[in-house]
Design a protein around this motif. Structure first.
Motif, PDB file in Angstrom:
ATOM      1  N   GLU A 260       0.812  -1.210   0.000  1.00 17.00           N
ATOM      2  CA  GLU A 260       0.000   0.000   0.000  1.00 17.00           C
ATOM      3  C   GLU A 260       0.846   1.261   0.000  1.00 17.00           C
ATOM      4  O   GLU A 260       0.519   2.258   0.626  1.00 17.00           O
ATOM      5  N   ARG A 262       3.779   2.287   1.286  1.00 18.42           N
ATOM      6  CA  ARG A 262       4.348   2.825   2.527  1.00 18.42           C
ATOM      7  C   ARG A 262       5.588   2.036   2.916  1.00 18.42           C
ATOM      8  O   ARG A 262       5.732   0.861   2.593  1.00 18.42           O
ATOM      9  N   LYS A 282       4.679   7.626   3.356  1.00 13.56           N
ATOM     10  CA  LYS A 282       4.062   7.261   2.086  1.00 13.56           C
ATOM     11  C   LYS A 282       5.071   7.426   0.943  1.00 13.56           C
ATOM     12  O   LYS A 282       5.887   8.342   0.959  1.00 13.56           O
ATOM     13  N   ARG A 285       3.364   6.755  -4.999  1.00 15.75           N
ATOM     14  CA  ARG A 285       1.962   7.119  -5.195  1.00 15.75           C
ATOM     15  C   ARG A 285       1.881   8.249  -6.201  1.00 15.75           C
ATOM     16  O   ARG A 285       2.857   8.947  -6.441  1.00 15.75           O
ATOM     17  N   ASP A 292      -6.057   9.268  -5.337  1.00 15.07           N
ATOM     18  CA  ASP A 292      -4.709   8.797  -5.036  1.00 15.07           C
ATOM     19  C   ASP A 292      -4.532   7.394  -5.603  1.00 15.07           C
ATOM     20  O   ASP A 292      -5.323   6.489  -5.281  1.00 15.07           O
ATOM     21  N   VAL A 294      -2.136   4.208  -5.557  1.00 13.97           N
ATOM     22  CA  VAL A 294      -1.125   3.675  -4.642  1.00 13.97           C
ATOM     23  C   VAL A 294      -0.501   2.427  -5.255  1.00 13.97           C
ATOM     24  O   VAL A 294      -1.207   1.562  -5.777  1.00 13.97           O
TER      25      VAL A 294
END
Length: 393
Positions: A260, A262, A282, A285, A292, A294
């Motif tokens: 995701e 991160r 983050k 992205r 957003d 991702v």
């Protein structure tokens, strides 16, 4: 976080790339040799500087990971459940052992404990090259009493040389340690089997510490000198599935990435002061039409000199980060496909990038799999000093 805009240059593309997805690539600790594993059932050995394929090994299933022993041999983790030893000079391989499901990760530990030298201390040798070792003497609460750097191999023959061990993690929910000196056959090479809470997705080593990341966001931290139980049992601080874990070169913690977009920066020391330093950020992205998008973060690689690190994502970008100052240092121009794996050379001069679709959007037409080797400039990886305001006059 701001970044310097790089020139549109991806690096030199290696000839004879794998014919299917690239699962991992690793530089040798001693040279510019590059070992590459692939879903096309092969492990390939390249001379990255000469852009030459030096060897190829065909397995019975997709190869999910690989690592070096030294410049003459290495190991592989296969989807056919086997752990294999590869001898580069002779083009030979044998089966070191097996799991009950595909073997996802493999590492070779150069650290070897040689037991007690008296009732108060023990000796450990850490291999630095083919002929040099660091000798460390510890007391029984792991306080280092003495260090001898660059001990030549002829000085350690009386300690029978460091044997090291191969460590594998599998989708059968186990971790296994192997003695690579054993003849082929699991009963002669298996050192131990250690159940895990879920399928193993990623492993990383630093010194005697081993970090195991599994499905279900579990993270186990082991001391290789006592594998009976994890030293720490943790849960990922990220909410989604783990993709990659890599230990800090200084041994104080690890970076962990997720699907995701991160990355979490974690520390081994359980004290309140150390845990207060951990954070997540983050990355990989983009915003498009007000939403957003991702991307999974597939790869993390630490620079061996500066301790900064690169991340590679399904967006096709490689970013370089200064973890201490929480800043992005650089972003390389976009690669043709997802960045599946990254590796810095031993001296940090080169960065190998696997541009290889990871099927995050299902089966669809995609660019051919490729390996790029990029020369690294200091400005891309060296931390910038903090700027302090001038004191008032």
């Amino acid at each position: 976080m701001t970044a310097v805009i790089p020139p549109p240059f991806s690096g030199r593309e290696l000839s004879n790339p794998p014919a299917d997805g690239i699962s991992n690539l690793r530089f040798s600790n001693h040279s510019d040799l590059l070992l590459v594993s692939s879903w096309d059932k092969t492990v390939r050995l390249y001379d990255a500087s000469a852009n030459a394929l030096r060897g190829e090994f065909l397995h019975g299933g997709a190869v999910l990971d690989c690592c070096f022993h030294d410049d003459s041999s290495g190991f592989s983790a296969s989807g056919d459940n086997t752990v294999r030893r590869l001898v580069f000079n002779h083009g030979k391989e044998d089966i070191l052992g097996r799991h009950d499901a595909p073997v996802r990760c493999i590492e070779y530990s150069y650290a070897a404990v040689f037991g007690l030298i008296d009732t108060l201390s023990y000796v450990q040798l850490v291999r630095q090259s083919a002929s040099n070792y660091h000798l460390l003497v510890f007391d029984l609460v792991d306080v280092c009493l003495y260090v001898q750097l660059d001990l030549l191999c002829f000085n350690v023959v009386y300690l029978h040389g460091p044997n090291g061990q191969v460590i594998t993690g599998s989708w059968d929910k186990t971790l296994k340690c192997w003695d690579p000196r054993g003849a082929s056959g699991q009963e002669r090479t298996l050192v131990g089997t250690y159940p895990q809470p879920e399928r193993v997705y990623s492993l990383s080593l630093v010194g005697n510490r081993l970090v195991v990341a599994t499905a279900g966001r579990h993270v186990n931290v082991y001391d290789l000198r006592n594998m009976s139980l994890p030293e720490q049992r943790r849960e990922s601080s990220l909410k989604y599935q783990t993709r990659c874990v890599r230990c800090y070169p200084n041994g104080t913690g690890y970076a962990l990435s997720s699907v995701e977009g991160r990355v979490a920066m974690e520390f081994f020391d359980p004290s309140e002061a150390s845990q207060a330093k951990k954070y997540a950020f983050k990355c990989h992205r983009k915003s498009e039409a007000g939403r957003d998008i991702v991307y999974p973060v597939n790869a993390i690689a630490f620079h061996p000199v500066y301790g900064t690190f690169a991340t590679g994502g399904c967006d096709g970008f490689v970013n370089v980060w200064d973890g201490n100052n929480k800043k992005r240092l650089y972003q390389y121009s976009k690669y043709p496909s997802s960045v599946a794996a990254l590796s810095f050379s031993r001296d940090g001069r080169l960065l190998a990038v696997a541009s290889s679709y990871t099927y995050e959007e299902g089966d669809k037409p995609h660019e051919p799999d490729a390996i790029f080797v990029r020369s690294v400039n200091e400005i891309e990886v060296k931390p910038k000093p903090k700027a302090y305001p001038n004191p008032p006059a």
